[in-house]
Design a protein around this motif. Structure first.
Motif, PDB file in Angstrom:
ATOM      1  N   ARG A   9     -38.555 -19.170 -29.521  1.00  0.00           N
ATOM      2  CA  ARG A   9     -39.226 -19.982 -30.549  1.00  0.00           C
ATOM      3  C   ARG A   9     -40.597 -20.443 -30.052  1.00  0.00           C
ATOM      4  O   ARG A   9     -41.570 -20.450 -30.818  1.00  0.00           O
ATOM      5  N   ALA A  10     -40.671 -20.829 -28.775  1.00  0.00           N
ATOM      6  CA  ALA A  10     -41.953 -21.269 -28.218  1.00  0.00           C
ATOM      7  C   ALA A  10     -42.957 -20.128 -28.195  1.00  0.00           C
ATOM      8  O   ALA A  10     -44.142 -20.314 -28.491  1.00  0.00           O
ATOM      9  N   ASP A  11     -42.494 -18.929 -27.843  1.00  0.00           N
ATOM     10  CA  ASP A  11     -43.368 -17.752 -27.875  1.00  0.00           C
ATOM     11  C   ASP A  11     -43.970 -17.563 -29.262  1.00  0.00           C
ATOM     12  O   ASP A  11     -45.175 -17.307 -29.415  1.00  0.00           O
ATOM     13  N   ALA A  12     -43.128 -17.673 -30.293  1.00  0.00           N
ATOM     14  CA  ALA A  12     -43.587 -17.445 -31.663  1.00  0.00           C
ATOM     15  C   ALA A  12     -44.592 -18.508 -32.098  1.00  0.00           C
ATOM     16  O   ALA A  12     -45.622 -18.203 -32.704  1.00  0.00           O
ATOM     17  N   VAL A  13     -44.295 -19.778 -31.765  1.00  0.00           N
ATOM     18  CA  VAL A  13     -45.155 -20.879 -32.200  1.00  0.00           C
ATOM     19  C   VAL A  13     -46.479 -20.893 -31.434  1.00  0.00           C
ATOM     20  O   VAL A  13     -47.546 -21.124 -32.019  1.00  0.00           O
ATOM     21  N   LEU A  14     -46.423 -20.611 -30.137  1.00  0.00           N
ATOM     22  CA  LEU A  14     -47.611 -20.705 -29.284  1.00  0.00           C
ATOM     23  C   LEU A  14     -48.347 -19.385 -29.141  1.00  0.00           C
ATOM     24  O   LEU A  14     -49.387 -19.324 -28.481  1.00  0.00           O
ATOM     25  N   GLY A  15     -47.831 -18.322 -29.760  1.00  0.00           N
ATOM     26  CA  GLY A  15     -48.485 -17.028 -29.682  1.00  0.00           C
ATOM     27  C   GLY A  15     -48.539 -16.473 -28.272  1.00  0.00           C
ATOM     28  O   GLY A  15     -49.558 -15.923 -27.846  1.00  0.00           O
ATOM     29  N   ALA A  16     -47.417 -16.601 -27.534  1.00  0.00           N
ATOM     30  CA  ALA A  16     -47.398 -16.211 -26.122  1.00  0.00           C
ATOM     31  C   ALA A  16     -47.003 -14.755 -25.915  1.00  0.00           C
ATOM     32  O   ALA A  16     -46.919 -14.305 -24.764  1.00  0.00           O
ATOM     33  N   ASP A  17     -46.716 -14.033 -26.981  1.00  0.00           N
ATOM     34  CA  ASP A  17     -46.436 -12.594 -26.901  1.00  0.00           C
ATOM     35  C   ASP A  17     -45.293 -12.283 -25.924  1.00  0.00           C
ATOM     36  O   ASP A  17     -45.357 -11.319 -25.164  1.00  0.00           O
ATOM     37  N   GLY A  18     -44.252 -13.130 -25.945  1.00  0.00           N
ATOM     38  CA  GLY A  18     -43.065 -12.857 -25.140  1.00  0.00           C
ATOM     39  C   GLY A  18     -43.126 -13.304 -23.696  1.00  0.00           C
ATOM     40  O   GLY A  18     -42.151 -13.148 -22.953  1.00  0.00           O
TER      41      GLY A  18
END
Length: 323
Positions: A61-70
């Motif tokens: 979820r954090a990847d999706a919200v922060l745009g961390a690309d996994g």
């Protein structure tokens, strides 16, 4: 060492640093991040501060919200499964990083039975977890992880900190035990804090290994107890391996007139359990039971909360101590 007293692994610190850096670069407070991830603000605060370990569900979820690309998921998996040579950890890496295709080799929980029973005489909760495992990893499985992480005040970090600092959890409190295929086995505490234990259950008796070989099955059971003041009024099962069926039982003295509610949390959001837990009288107890109606994938969690309408003395003491 943090002020909570537990030894945080370098890989876990790496996850938190990356999370905090991304969060600050986007100008998000913990409350903002929690709202975007659809988590309670206190839970996000616990992860960011190091009080709770990150989970794959949280990292995704954090990847999706922060745009961390996994990247956060990769760091989370690294923190949870540091030694890829171990078959249990290798299987966890494959599942949690979603690189294993359906039907590929993995560790499967064919059935998990989780129970919480409140004993009014000792004013304590007895927790029992039993998993029926199928080894499809292609290598012998020689151990299995267990986690003890109560939270008597999930919405108030400072109150919980005061409680566990004043009365830390001890091994005597826990009375932890572990069994493999019905027989006692050895176990080792890998991480200790005032309110947390990470334990490795070794499939070993009298110095001899008894692994679950590829294609074979085994049953792992462990249990522990905690004073009512240290447990809280909720229970969560986080799915870490593909689980074909999950059964949760909560048992309380009938005179306490408990009310129980539950919800299922996943990447698609949170929703009430449907069907809800059913209540059945068993002697002088009320037993609430819920069964999944199909397989549950890693990253899903099931939470239960209860309300005591006839509060016991220990509940009142817990409130006073946390205040």
């Amino acid at each position: 060492m943090t002020d909570l007293g537990w030894r945080e692994a370098a890989d876990e610190r790496e996850f938190r640093v990356a999370l905090k850096t991304l969060q600050e670069s986007r100008g998000l407070t913990n409350k903002d991040l929690a709202a975007a991830m659809q988590f309670h603000p206190s839970y996000v605060s616990h992860i960011v501060s190091g009080r709770c370990a990150p989970t794959p569900n949280f990292a995704m979820r954090a990847d999706a919200v922060l745009g961390a690309d996994g990247e956060l998921l990769k760091l989370c998996v690294k923190a949870r499964h540091g030694d890829p040579a171990d078959p249990v950890r290798r299987a966890g890496i494959a599942r949690e990083a979603e690189v294993a295709s359906p039907g590929s080799a993995e560790l499967i929980v064919e059935r998990e039975e989780a129970s919480v029973r409140y004993d009014e005489v000792s004013e304590s909760y007895q927790i029992t977890i039993r998993r029926h495992l199928l080894n499809r990893t292609g290598a012998p499985v020689t151990w299995f992880p267990a986690h003890v992480a109560p939270d008597a005040a999930p919405d108030d970090y400072q109150a919980a900190k005061r409680l566990y600092s004043a009365q830390p959890i001890t091994d005597r409190d826990l009375a932890f035990y572990a069994r493999y295929n019905g027989r006692p086995v050895t176990w080792e505490v890998e991480r200790v804090s005032e309110w947390r234990r990470d334990i490795a259950i070794r499939f070993r008796r009298f110095g001899l290994h008894e692994p679950i070989y590829p294609g074979e099955r085994g049953v792992v059971e462990y249990g522990y107890r905690l004073p009512e003041t240290h447990w809280g009024d909720w229970f969560e099962r986080e799915v870490r391996w593909l689980t074909k069926q999950l059964v949760v039982r909560l048992e309380f003295p009938r005179r306490l007139a408990m009310r129980v509610a539950g919800e299922l949390s996943s990447m698609s959001g949170d929703r009430p359990l449907d069907p809800p837990a059913t209540m059945t009288p068993v002697g002088d107890l009320d037993r609430f039971e819920w069964r999944s109606d199909g397989p549950l994938k890693p990253g899903v969690s099931v939470q239960f909360a209860w309300t005591v309408t006839a509060a016991s003395p220990a509940h009142r003491r817990a409130v006073l101590l946390a205040a």
